[in-house]
Design an enzyme around this catalytic site. Structure first.
Site, PDB file in Angstrom:
ATOM      1  CD  GLU A 162      -2.499   1.240  -0.101  1.00 49.62           C
ATOM      2  OE1 GLU A 162      -3.337  -0.159  -0.165  1.00 49.62           O
ATOM      3  OE2 GLU A 162      -2.325   2.119  -0.794  1.00 49.62           O
ATOM      4  CE  LYS A 222       3.913   1.451   1.794  1.00 49.83           C
ATOM      5  NZ  LYS A 222       3.381   0.279   2.786  1.00 49.83           N
ATOM      6  CB  CYS A 278       4.659   3.387   7.656  1.00 50.68           C
ATOM      7  SG  CYS A 278       3.609   2.343   6.633  1.00 50.68           S
TER       8      CYS A 278
HETATM    9  C1  UDX Z   1       4.061   6.800   4.617  1.00 48.10           C
HETATM   10  C2  UDX Z   1       4.104   7.107   2.625  1.00 48.10           C
HETATM   11  O1  UDX Z   1       3.946   8.148   2.222  1.00 48.10           O
HETATM   12  C3  UDX Z   1       2.940   6.021   1.685  1.00 48.10           C
HETATM   13  O2  UDX Z   1       3.105   6.082   0.731  1.00 48.10           O
HETATM   14  C4  UDX Z   1       3.092   4.658   3.277  1.00 48.10           C
HETATM   15  O3  UDX Z   1       2.480   4.066   2.370  1.00 48.10           O
HETATM   16  C5  UDX Z   1       3.224   4.774   4.176  1.00 48.10           C
HETATM   17  O4  UDX Z   1       4.350   5.793   4.802  1.00 48.10           O
HETATM   18  P1  UDX Z   1       1.823   8.530   6.437  1.00 48.10           P
HETATM   19  O5  UDX Z   1       2.913   7.569   6.868  1.00 48.10           O
HETATM   20  O6  UDX Z   1       1.088   8.420   6.067  1.00 48.10           O
HETATM   21  O7  UDX Z   1       2.395   7.626   4.374  1.00 48.10           O
HETATM   22  O8  UDX Z   1       2.342  10.321   5.707  1.00 48.10           O
HETATM   23  P2  UDX Z   1       3.394  10.924   5.222  1.00 48.10           P
HETATM   24  O9  UDX Z   1       2.572  11.793   4.669  1.00 48.10           O
HETATM   25  O10 UDX Z   1       4.098  10.315   3.967  1.00 48.10           O
HETATM   26  O11 UDX Z   1       3.901  11.580   6.196  1.00 48.10           O
HETATM   27  C6  UDX Z   1       4.517  10.847   6.969  1.00 48.10           C
HETATM   28  C7  UDX Z   1       5.236  11.998   8.043  1.00 48.10           C
HETATM   29  O12 UDX Z   1       6.805  12.748   7.687  1.00 48.10           O
HETATM   30  C8  UDX Z   1       4.606  12.395   8.669  1.00 48.10           C
HETATM   31  O13 UDX Z   1       5.062  13.082  10.160  1.00 48.10           O
HETATM   32  C9  UDX Z   1       4.793  14.415   7.963  1.00 48.10           C
HETATM   33  O14 UDX Z   1       4.321  14.909   9.215  1.00 48.10           O
HETATM   34  C10 UDX Z   1       6.365  14.473   8.301  1.00 48.10           C
HETATM   35  N1  UDX Z   1       6.764  15.443   7.024  1.00 48.10           N
HETATM   36  C11 UDX Z   1       5.819  14.724   5.069  1.00 48.10           C
HETATM   37  C12 UDX Z   1       7.582  16.041   7.075  1.00 48.10           C
HETATM   38  O15 UDX Z   1       7.148  16.198   8.572  1.00 48.10           O
HETATM   39  N2  UDX Z   1       7.809  17.336   6.208  1.00 48.10           N
HETATM   40  C13 UDX Z   1       7.337  16.677   4.607  1.00 48.10           C
HETATM   41  O16 UDX Z   1       8.239  17.501   4.018  1.00 48.10           O
HETATM   42  C14 UDX Z   1       6.708  15.187   4.835  1.00 48.10           C
END
Ligand code: UDX
Ligand code: ADP
Length: 465
Positions: A162, A222, A278
């Site tokens: 996913e 992944k 993740c």
């Molecule tokens: C992630 C992956 O993006 C997704 O493809 C996978 O399936 C699951 O893991 P998710 O954990 O839901 O998704 O959120 P994501 O948007 O990736 O953000 C992860 C963390 O990074 C968050 O705490 C977010 O705030 C942080 N982040 C993200 C930053 O601090 N800066 C950024 O520029 C982007």
């Protein structure tokens, strides 16, 4: 094979939204989501759609359209397995908290239980799809268990990781960059199984967005996709600290480097640290796998992404302490946001948990407001850390449902999650009702810092100082 019914074991952040979208896009297929948690299934079946266990923009509307038409939620795992042609496994694979690989390897206990259940209840051939993020070569373990189960049916194991991100899950599912299907292309039945799953996605995904690979490539992809994304956040967060001690501004640096088409603009927002279920788990997994193959340098390289993330959370907490004259004992500090990012009620590995914990060690009085996270969840997150007793956690931290009340008489406010609503608050009136000097620590570089300074706030913005 004409597909009539699919089921998904695990009604969580991945299984729930994924199956809802499949049901919406494939009205001719019956979709059943099963879970061992009766409470969770009851929430999915709640008449009031505001009580779904997961908050995700757009989810409520899709569930409303499909529930009890071709989308069903139940606890009857055995029946669902028996009736379905494809079984998705979407249960949690937390980092192992005991024994070999403790704190690093994935705990496959729940996946193994699922495999055994499938072996026990299947009454025909099945396609089993790994949906949870799993360490490379888990499919082999699932195959072993199924082949040794006491029945005569054949099982094809596919990996279909996913890539949805929470907060944008529905959009990510409706318009995926790619759908990855890993299977065994050496056998006819392996190829057939991959095509059955591919055809399911072709109901709404373009053909050239579906990528077929071998199982191990799919599983590894992944982990690597998440490691690369997390690495970008740690990279920009490392530079945020450098910006704070120089005249450079992290937003300007992000913009400038992101315009290089080889780098690209996404995932370059400096923050108080990444969270979510993740990133950390998958990188720890990658490190564990690398080390177990004796690839120490490879393991060390990826470990550094986590080290930097831990440093960023700690450094933010210590910044609060040092700005408040090196003592926060008995001072009220308000944390705005507890979820690990906006538009989700998920708090797993959220930076807020750790920042609160550090500040509570300094005897600060923490008040938390989050638009979607319950008080119960916040206390559960703290209790899970095991730093202090449940009683002490409740004495040192209070959860408030109203943001204005949460900020009343505070010495400092810290922006922890980038919820849009924080931007529209009446910051002048919040300032007027705080202790002076009033501090605002923006861990997401979310607010307009110049206007906050104009109001009278002492400010600290991540990447700006
Ligand atoms: C992630 C992956 O993006 C997704 O493809 C996978 O399936 C699951 O893991 P998710 O954990 O839901 O998704 O959120 P994501 O948007 O990736 O953000 C992860 C963390 O990074 C968050 O705490 C977010 O705030 C942080 N982040 C993200 C930053 O601090 N800066 C950024 O520029 C982007
Ligand atoms: P994710 O983010 O991976 O979806 P969640 O924790 O949100 O993780 O969801 C996983 C779900 O799987 C939980 O609701 C849990 O109750 C369920 N689950 C775990 N093991 C089993 C099992 N053996 N059978 C059915 N459901 C299970």
């Amino acid at each position: 094979m004409s597909l009539k019914k699919i089921c998904c074991i695990g009604a969580g952040y991945v299984g729930g939204p994924t199956m809802s979208v499949i049901a919406e896009k494939c009205p001719h297929i019956e979709v059943e989501v099963v879970d061992i948690s009766e409470a969770r299934i009851a929430q999915w079946n709640d008449e009031d759609l505001n009580n779904l266990p997961i908050y995700e923009p757009g989810l409520k509307e899709i569930v409303e359209n499909t529930r009890n038409k071709n989308l069903f939620f139940s606890t009857d795992v055995a029946r669902a397995i028996e009736e379905s042609d494809i079984i998705f496994i979407s249960v949690t694979t937390p980092t192992k908290q005991y024994g070999v690989g403790q704190g690093m390897a994935a705990d496959l206990k729940y996946v193994e239980i699922c495999a055994r259940q499938i072996g026990k209840y299947a009454k025909s051939n099945k396609i089993v799809v790994e949906k949870s993020t799993l360490p490379v070569r888990t499919a082999e373990a699932i195959r072993d268990i199924l082949e040794n189960s006491d029945n005569d049916y054949s099982f094809e194991i596919l990996s279909n990781p996913e890539f949805l991100a929470e907060g944008t899950a529905i959009n990510d599912l409706l318009f995926p960059d790619r759908v990855l299907i890993g299977g065994n292309s050496d056998t006819e039945s392996g190829i057939a199984a991959m095509n059955v799953l591919k055809d399911l996605y072709l109901n709404w995904v373009q053909d050239d967005h579906v990528v077929l690979s071998n199982v191990w490539s799919s599983e590894l992809s992944k982990l690597v996709a998440n490691a690369f994304l997390a690495q970008r956040v740690s990279s920009i967060n490392a530079i945020s600290e450098l910006c704070e001690v120089t005249e450079a501004n992290i937003k300007e640096v992000s913009k400038a480097i992101g315009m290089d088409s080889r780098i690209g603009p996404k995932f370059l927002n400096a923050s108080v640290g990444f969270g979510g279920s993740c990133f950390q788990k998958d990188i720890l997994n990658l490190v564990y796998i690398s080390n177990s193959y004796g690839l120490k340098e490879v393991g060390d390289y990826w470990q550094q992404v986590i080290t930097l993330n831990d440093h960023q959370k700690r450094r933010f907490a210590y910044k609060i302490v040092s700005k408040l004259y090196n003592t926060v004992s008995d001072k009220k500090i308000t944390l705005l946001g507890w979820a690990f990012k906006k538009d989700t009620n998920d708090t797993r590995e959220s930076a807020s948990i750790y920042v609160a914990d550090y500040l509570m060690n300094e005897q600060a009085k923490i008040v938390v407001y989050d638009p979607k996270v319950t008080a119960e969840q916040i206390y559960a997150d703290l209790d899970y850390l095991n730093t202090r007793s449940e009683k002490e956690n409740r004495a040192l931290l209070e959860v408030v449902n109203d943001p204005i009340e949460a900020c009343q008489d505070a010495h400092a406010i810290a922006i922890m999650t980038e919820w849009d609503e924080f931007k529209s608050y009446d910051w002048k009136s919040i300032y007027d009702n705080m202790f002076k000097p009033a501090f605002l620590f923006d861990g997401r570089a979310l607010l307009d810092v110049e206007s906050l300074k104009g109001i009278g706030f002492e400010t600290y913005v991540i990447g700006k100082g």
